[in-house]
Design a protein around this motif. Sequence first.
Motif, PDB file in Angstrom:
ATOM      1  N   GLY A  63     -12.145  28.778 -47.356  1.00  0.00           N
ATOM      2  CA  GLY A  63     -11.997  28.247 -45.994  1.00  0.00           C
ATOM      3  C   GLY A  63     -11.992  29.275 -44.879  1.00  0.00           C
ATOM      4  N   ARG A  64     -11.946  30.562 -45.204  1.00  0.00           N
ATOM      5  CA  ARG A  64     -11.901  31.585 -44.160  1.00  0.00           C
ATOM      6  C   ARG A  64     -13.086  32.543 -44.302  1.00  0.00           C
ATOM      7  NH1 ARG A  64      -7.074  31.672 -41.392  1.00  0.00           N
ATOM      8  NH2 ARG A  64      -8.491  32.545 -39.822  1.00  0.00           N
ATOM      9  N   THR A  65     -13.531  33.062 -43.161  1.00  0.00           N
ATOM     10  CA  THR A  65     -14.643  34.009 -43.241  1.00  0.00           C
ATOM     11  C   THR A  65     -14.171  35.322 -43.864  1.00  0.00           C
ATOM     12  OG1 THR A  65     -14.174  34.655 -40.969  1.00  0.00           O
ATOM     13  CG2 THR A  65     -16.015  33.148 -41.306  1.00  0.00           C
ATOM     14  N   VAL A  66     -15.075  35.895 -44.639  1.00  0.00           N
ATOM     15  CA  VAL A  66     -14.784  37.143 -45.362  1.00  0.00           C
ATOM     16  C   VAL A  66     -16.022  38.024 -45.271  1.00  0.00           C
ATOM     17  CG1 VAL A  66     -14.543  38.052 -47.722  1.00  0.00           C
ATOM     18  CG2 VAL A  66     -13.081  36.182 -46.971  1.00  0.00           C
ATOM     19  N   GLU A  80     -13.336  29.538 -54.009  1.00  0.00           N
ATOM     20  CA  GLU A  80     -14.456  28.655 -53.675  1.00  0.00           C
ATOM     21  C   GLU A  80     -15.193  29.308 -52.506  1.00  0.00           C
ATOM     22  OE1 GLU A  80     -13.487  24.585 -53.632  1.00  0.00           O
ATOM     23  OE2 GLU A  80     -15.470  24.010 -52.885  1.00  0.00           O
ATOM     24  N   ILE A  81     -16.477  29.550 -52.707  1.00  0.00           N
ATOM     25  CA  ILE A  81     -17.266  30.301 -51.728  1.00  0.00           C
ATOM     26  C   ILE A  81     -18.387  29.426 -51.175  1.00  0.00           C
ATOM     27  CG2 ILE A  81     -19.009  32.173 -51.623  1.00  0.00           C
ATOM     28  CD1 ILE A  81     -17.097  33.832 -53.312  1.00  0.00           C
ATOM     29  N   VAL A 116     -24.205  32.078 -38.390  1.00  0.00           N
ATOM     30  CA  VAL A 116     -24.080  30.645 -38.689  1.00  0.00           C
ATOM     31  C   VAL A 116     -22.808  30.383 -39.499  1.00  0.00           C
ATOM     32  CG1 VAL A 116     -25.134  28.745 -40.005  1.00  0.00           C
ATOM     33  CG2 VAL A 116     -26.548  30.159 -38.497  1.00  0.00           C
ATOM     34  N   ILE A 117     -22.556  31.226 -40.483  1.00  0.00           N
ATOM     35  CA  ILE A 117     -21.351  31.047 -41.308  1.00  0.00           C
ATOM     36  C   ILE A 117     -20.089  31.198 -40.445  1.00  0.00           C
ATOM     37  CG2 ILE A 117     -19.970  32.234 -43.071  1.00  0.00           C
ATOM     38  CD1 ILE A 117     -21.999  30.514 -44.422  1.00  0.00           C
ATOM     39  N   THR A 118     -20.075  32.188 -39.561  1.00  0.00           N
ATOM     40  CA  THR A 118     -18.924  32.376 -38.669  1.00  0.00           C
ATOM     41  C   THR A 118     -18.757  31.159 -37.763  1.00  0.00           C
ATOM     42  OG1 THR A 118     -19.162  34.766 -38.734  1.00  0.00           O
ATOM     43  CG2 THR A 118     -17.992  33.872 -36.839  1.00  0.00           C
ATOM     44  N   ASN A 124     -15.007  24.385 -37.707  1.00  0.00           N
ATOM     45  CA  ASN A 124     -14.095  23.670 -38.615  1.00  0.00           C
ATOM     46  C   ASN A 124     -12.674  23.681 -38.076  1.00  0.00           C
ATOM     47  OD1 ASN A 124     -15.952  22.961 -40.517  1.00  0.00           O
ATOM     48  ND2 ASN A 124     -15.508  24.663 -41.913  1.00  0.00           N
ATOM     49  N   ARG A 125     -12.264  24.813 -37.474  1.00  0.00           N
ATOM     50  CA  ARG A 125     -10.870  24.868 -37.011  1.00  0.00           C
ATOM     51  C   ARG A 125     -10.750  24.575 -35.530  1.00  0.00           C
ATOM     52  NH1 ARG A 125     -10.643  30.079 -34.913  1.00  0.00           N
ATOM     53  NH2 ARG A 125     -12.206  31.419 -35.840  1.00  0.00           N
TER      54      ARG A 125
END
Length: 167
Positions: A63-66, A80-81, A116-118, A124-125
């Motif tokens: 659920g968080r960017t990495v 989960e990625i 896009v992922i960021t 989402n939040r």
Amino acid sequence: MAIRCPQPPTTMITLKVNGVQYEIPVEPRKLLSDFLREDLGLTGTHIGCEHGACGACTIIMDGRTVRSCLTFAVQAGGAEIITIEGLAKDESLNPVQEAFNEAHGLQCGFCTPGMVITSVELLNRNPNPTDEEIRVAISGNICRCTGYKGIVDAIKLAGEKLREQEG
Ligand code: FES
Ligand code: FES
């Protein structure tokens, strides 16, 4: 006489990537970015600086960017990625991908998967971010083409699309 080259030791990990469950051996020193690209064939995650500065390798983990270039693959055990390949569903682009296309949020495209992922994680939040909040969220993603206006417009459009979708 043949020289024997020992294989590096591996550790078995289980993880879910884009909805697919894997049980797979990895070298303990292998970076998550290299693991995704080389072992799973998910080359949409780009590698730019390899030291956490550019954001091109950003993925979502639990659920968080990495930054996948700053993470060992073994650290993703049990996680989960989501990578850029996991966003489109049934041949349809994710609304954030559609918005980047429609609002000209990309130029050369190298930074785009990370952007896009960021953006997906931001929306989402915070489904209705201000320009300032968008700029803060993408401040860790460097676009070398310097085209941030189109990117900010694309993220705002993506927010509109997602809010419409949710009614
Ligand atoms: Fe990971 Fe640049 S490649 S932050
Ligand atoms: Fe080229 Fe961002 S679109 S680096």
